[in-house]
Design an enzyme around this catalytic site. Structure first.
Site, PDB file in Angstrom:
ATOM      1  N   LEU A  40      -0.036  -5.845  -3.531  1.00 52.17           N
ATOM      2  CA  LEU A  40      -1.452  -5.972  -3.197  1.00 52.17           C
ATOM      3  C   LEU A  40      -2.125  -5.671  -4.537  1.00 52.17           C
ATOM      4  CD1 LEU A  40      -1.336  -4.004   0.179  1.00 52.17           C
ATOM      5  CD2 LEU A  40      -1.128  -6.462  -0.198  1.00 52.17           C
ATOM      6  N   ASP A  56       8.576 -10.088  -2.258  1.00 53.92           N
ATOM      7  CA  ASP A  56       8.001  -9.943  -3.603  1.00 53.92           C
ATOM      8  C   ASP A  56       6.707 -10.768  -3.683  1.00 53.92           C
ATOM      9  OD1 ASP A  56       7.496  -9.276  -6.209  1.00 53.92           O
ATOM     10  OD2 ASP A  56       9.175 -10.371  -7.075  1.00 53.92           O
TER      11      ASP A  56
END
Ligand code: DOR
Length: 449
Positions: free
Chosen positions: A86, A328
């Protein structure tokens, strides 16, 4: 006391929050698929029920709107992703905690672990608490992985004890390998002390240098600087030695090469405390695609490699060398990716495509069953981070994913919930689609709504 007086009441809730009926329920612990209903009260699982009478009785105690007909669908514990980027704090234009969690829910996830390579890095309690507070109302549970070293600079240990107190479930310098073996030794000692894994991005920085794709025939042909697979293998081998020396727990992220899969397989056989994940791009893509497309979305670290590497990653998934599938998910802005291949930042988004890629490239091709795939996306990651999640036990948080197993769809990045669209899978035809994601007994994503 009369017999009547001692008769105990079976504890049945007065009402249910949600009843999910008619679906084929996957139990990743038992490895079963059976037609059953799932009864949920107070945000927790009450039971997985096959008895028609009991199911009907539960439905009577539930608001009509809260009875979900999952006929023809698979119902699984909510998916868990150990590896998500994030971009908050720092690059909220690329992803925020809220947007990433919405993308995760759309991809079937009810729990994600966010990596600390933000700006500033998540290397102190304040930043951990900030991310957790941003996540409070998000569509999926966000767990935080703290930096193993201060600023992720690989020079000085982060205050790992403080990070654990603030709630991190693991530490990692992901994006970078912890190159200094003495520092890695200390991190592993902390990992042992606090019983948390160190999630390692295993690529020796000297061997990768400024390489931007796999070092291979394809990179030589293009005249592009390569990152050799041996950089990963050496990094993994060193960490195996250090894990066995310290008794710490190392989790190898995004395993991508033949040699590393083999090294992890051997280490597990020898009883080393090691786990590993693989990402969809490492079991679906090869480096010769870069030759054909020169799509900067194919630039990722560690890089996509050869067919032999893809085959090895799949073999590792099949025989359990690789414990889990992670994405990922690495959002990058269009401006940053619309440059020359070697100027583009590495990474691709993955949350909203992983389920279809697993179904199409692992299950449909006969490598693994649905039950095995779901184990690698639920209970196995939950065990690595020691969370009571990922299965259907009574009392657990009622996190569920409902999947249409054979629904065909085409990846359309413009429909992503993620703020970033950097995927090489746009236009790919996949089978297997997430229909609904339920977190703590509440629907957080419903396809088409
Ligand atoms: O390709 C990658 N991108 N690999 C990483 O390890 C980091 C990630 C990112 O943060 O963009």
């Amino acid at each position: 006391m009369t017999a009547k007086a001692v008769k105990t009441k079976v504890s049945q809730p007065e009402s249910y929050d949600l009843v999910v009926t008619g679906g084929d329920v996957i139990d990743p612990i038992l490895g079963t698929i059976q037609n059953a209903a799932i009864l949920i009260a107070d945000g927790k699982f009450v039971s997985v029920e096959t008895d028609k009478k009991k199911i009907n009785a539960a439905i009577k105690k539930t608001d009509k709107a809260n009875v979900i007909d999952a006929s023809g669908k698979l119902v699984t514990p909510g998916l868990i992703d150990l590896h998500v980027h994030l971009r908050e704090p720092g690059r909220e234009d690329e992803e925020t905690v809220m947007s990433g969690a919405a993308a995760a829910a759309a991809g079937g996830f009810t729990t994600i672990c966010c990596m600390p390579n933000t700006s500033p890095a998540i290397d102190d309690q304040e930043t951990v608490r900030f991310v957790l507070s941003e996540a409070a109302l998000a569509d999926c549970r966000v767990l935080v992985v703290g930096a193993a070293t201060k600023r992720r600079a690989g020079e000085e240990l982060a205050d790992i004890g403080d990070l654990v107190k603030a709630g991190v479930v693991a530490v990692s310098d992901d994006g970078d390998y912890i190159q200094n073996p003495d520092l890695m030794r200390r991190v592993l000692e902390y990992s042992r002390m606090f019983d948390i894994p160190i999630m390692q991005h295993a690529e020796d920085k000297y061997l990768v240098g400024d390489g931007v794709m796999n070092e291979s025939f394809a990179s030589a042909k293009l005249g592009v600087r390569g990152r050799p697979a041996v950089a990963e293998e050496i990094a993994v081998l060193r960490d195996i030695k250090l894990a066995s020396f310290t008794g710490g727990k190392v989790h190898i992220q995004h395993v991508s090469g033949v040699g590393s899969v083999e090294a992890i397989r051997r280490a597990k056989a020898e009883g080393v405390n090691i786990t590993a994940e693989a990402c969809p791009h490492h079991f679906t893509l090869t480096d010769d695609l870069i030759d054909k497309e020169f799509d900067t979305n194919l630039r990722v670290n560690p890089p996509i490699r050869t067919q032999a590497d893809v085959d090895a990653v799949i073999a590792g998934i099949v025989d359990g060398t690789i414990d889990c599938i992670a994405t990922d998910h690495a959002p990058h802005s269009a401006e940053e990716k619309e440059v020359e291949f070697d100027q583009a930042p590495p990474g691709m988004v993955g949350l909203e495509t992983v389920l279809g890629l697993v179904k199409t490239y692992l299950i449909d091709k006969g490598f693994i069953t649905w039950q095995e795939a779901i184990s690698k996306m639920t209970v196995n990651p939950a065990r690595i981070i020691k969370q009571d999640l990922g299965d259907l036990q009574t009392g657990r948080s009622a996190d569920l994913t409902i999947i249409d197993p054979d629904r065909e769809w085409t990846v359309d990045p413009s429909k992503f919930k993620s703020l970033s669209r950097n995927t090489p899978f746009g236009g790919w035809k996949l089978s297997g689609r997430v229909e609904m994601t339920i977190l703590k007994g509440k629907v957080r994503y419903s396809e088409g709504e």
